[in-house]
Motif scaffolding. Structure first.
Motif, PDB file in Angstrom:
ATOM      1  N   HIS A   1      63.840 -26.748 -30.109  1.00  8.91           N
ATOM      2  CA  HIS A   1      63.842 -25.809 -31.086  1.00  8.91           C
ATOM      3  C   HIS A   1      63.447 -24.407 -30.489  1.00  8.91           C
TER       4      HIS A   1
ATOM      5  N   HIS B   1      60.482 -22.259 -31.272  1.00 10.14           N
ATOM      6  CA  HIS B   1      59.435 -21.770 -31.000  1.00 10.14           C
ATOM      7  C   HIS B   1      58.529 -21.426 -29.679  1.00 10.14           C
TER       8      HIS B   1
ATOM      9  N   ASP C   1      59.164 -31.566 -32.342  1.00 10.06           N
ATOM     10  CA  ASP C   1      57.869 -30.985 -33.124  1.00 10.06           C
ATOM     11  C   ASP C   1      58.140 -31.821 -34.613  1.00 10.06           C
TER      12      ASP C   1
ATOM     13  N   ASP D   1      55.954 -21.589 -28.017  1.00  9.32           N
ATOM     14  CA  ASP D   1      55.199 -22.938 -27.314  1.00  9.32           C
ATOM     15  C   ASP D   1      56.636 -23.674 -26.036  1.00  9.32           C
ATOM     16  N   HIS D   2      58.042 -24.072 -26.131  1.00  8.82           N
ATOM     17  CA  HIS D   2      59.006 -24.940 -26.231  1.00  8.82           C
ATOM     18  C   HIS D   2      60.158 -23.607 -24.953  1.00  8.82           C
TER      19      HIS D   2
ATOM     20  N   HIS E   1      60.367 -28.940 -39.144  1.00  5.81           N
ATOM     21  CA  HIS E   1      59.570 -28.380 -38.559  1.00  5.81           C
ATOM     22  C   HIS E   1      60.212 -26.993 -37.983  1.00  5.81           C
TER      23      HIS E   1
HETATM   24 ZN   LIG Z   1      57.685 -26.286 -32.767  1.00  2.45          ZN
END
Ligand SMILES: [Zn+2]
Length: 305
Positions: A63, A65, A166, A67-68, A149
């Motif tokens: 996804h 985000h 997540d 941080d990923h 999420h």
């Molecule tokens: Zn996430």
């Protein structure tokens, strides 16, 4: 960063943001699942793979985000890989400013919103994934739709192990976050209920440890979300006559949980999560809103009376 073998062919790099790794049966293909917060995380993972003589041919981003996929641009620049991501999410990965934009009113974001936690370097996506089996060369994996999420998050199942992204948080992280990030409360709950009945050998969340006892962890996640939604209703009951402005509702939730967001970015994440419960309550007619005195006011709806 530890490199942990879950079972033959299934591994992960344990960190604040886990990076999964799967190896094909012929040991010629290797897929990273997510790329960590920044290039240094991706670099460390690749160093370990090279040390162990393990291949790196594919990258799957669960996804959009930061941080990923913060480490993904480094990987694409330095390795010849095939990158897969869910539709919609991939649009944000190609235009990462969309994350700080959608988190705060859609405006051109203030510069403090444009940090590595909210805006990753842009990447290109070679293929979008669909729900179900995906076979290529010697990989046989299943992409699993896990929205809630984020709008169109996917996990990946391989050899009875689910890389759950997540969709839920590990117990220790759940406790720390207090109000987990979601964008859609109903989709989030359906995803969690789906995962509860999924029979696999174990699941790895994006944040937390691998667990074969995932049912308990997911149940705790469901409990937290249900409690948070009930708290929103309780605040509306307490202000039944005059209603509650959206901003005051968010403030009450943050104060109740002793959360003092360190910056506007953190505040925006909590605001989005709390608004997700509110949207669901409005859809269920347990809450209604009106615009008065120049702002949205929320009232208790008829169905919760
Ligand atoms: Zn996430």
């Amino acid at each position: 960063m530890d490199f942990i073998e879950i079972k033959e062919g299934c591994y992960y790099f344990k960190s604040a943001v886990n990076i999964g790794y799967i190896l094909s049966d012929d040991k010629k293909h290797g897929m990273l699942i997510d790329a960590g917060l920044e290039s240094s995380a991706a670099k460390k993972a690749l160093y370990i793979l090279q040390e162990k003589n393990l291949p790196f041919t594919h990258l799957f981003i669960t996804h959009a985000h930061a941080d990923h996929f913060g480490g993904a641009q480094y990987l694409q620049t330095n390795y010849k890989i095939h990158t897969i991501a869910p539709s919609f999410e991939e649009a944000i990965m190609r235009n990462p400013i969309l994350e700080p934009m959608y988190l705060f009113h859609g405006n051109s974001p203030l510069k403090e919103m444009r940090n590595k936690f909210l805006e990753a370097p842009a990447i290109q996506i070679d293929e979008t994934c669909e729900n179900g089996l995906w076979t290529e060369e010697s990989f046989h994996v299943e992409f699993v739709h896990l929205p809630g999420h984020s709008y169109n998050q996917f996990g990946l199942q391989y050899k009875e192990i689910l890389y759950a992204a997540d969709a839920f948080l590990g117990l220790e992280i759940l406790d720390k976050h207090k109000i987990p990030f979601i964008v859609d409360a109903a989709a989030n709950l359906s995803t969690l209920e789906y995962l509860m009945q999924l029979k696999v050998e174990g699941m790895l969340p994006g944040h937390g440890s691998f667990s074969s006892n995932y049912v308990n962890t997911i149940r705790s996640n469901i409990d937290v979300h249900q409690k948070l939604s009930s708290q929103v209703i309780k605040f509306l009951i307490a202000c039944e006559d005059r209603g509650l402005s959206l901003e005051d509702l968010i403030a009450k939730m943050l104060i109740k949980h002793e959360i003092e967001p360190a910056n506007l970015g953190m505040y925006s994440l909590f605001r989005t999560a709390i608004t997700a419960y509110l949207i669901q309550l409005i859809k269920e007619r347990k809450a209604v809103y009106t615009i008065k005195e120049g702002r949205p006011f929320i009232f208790l709806g008829q169905s919760s009376a």
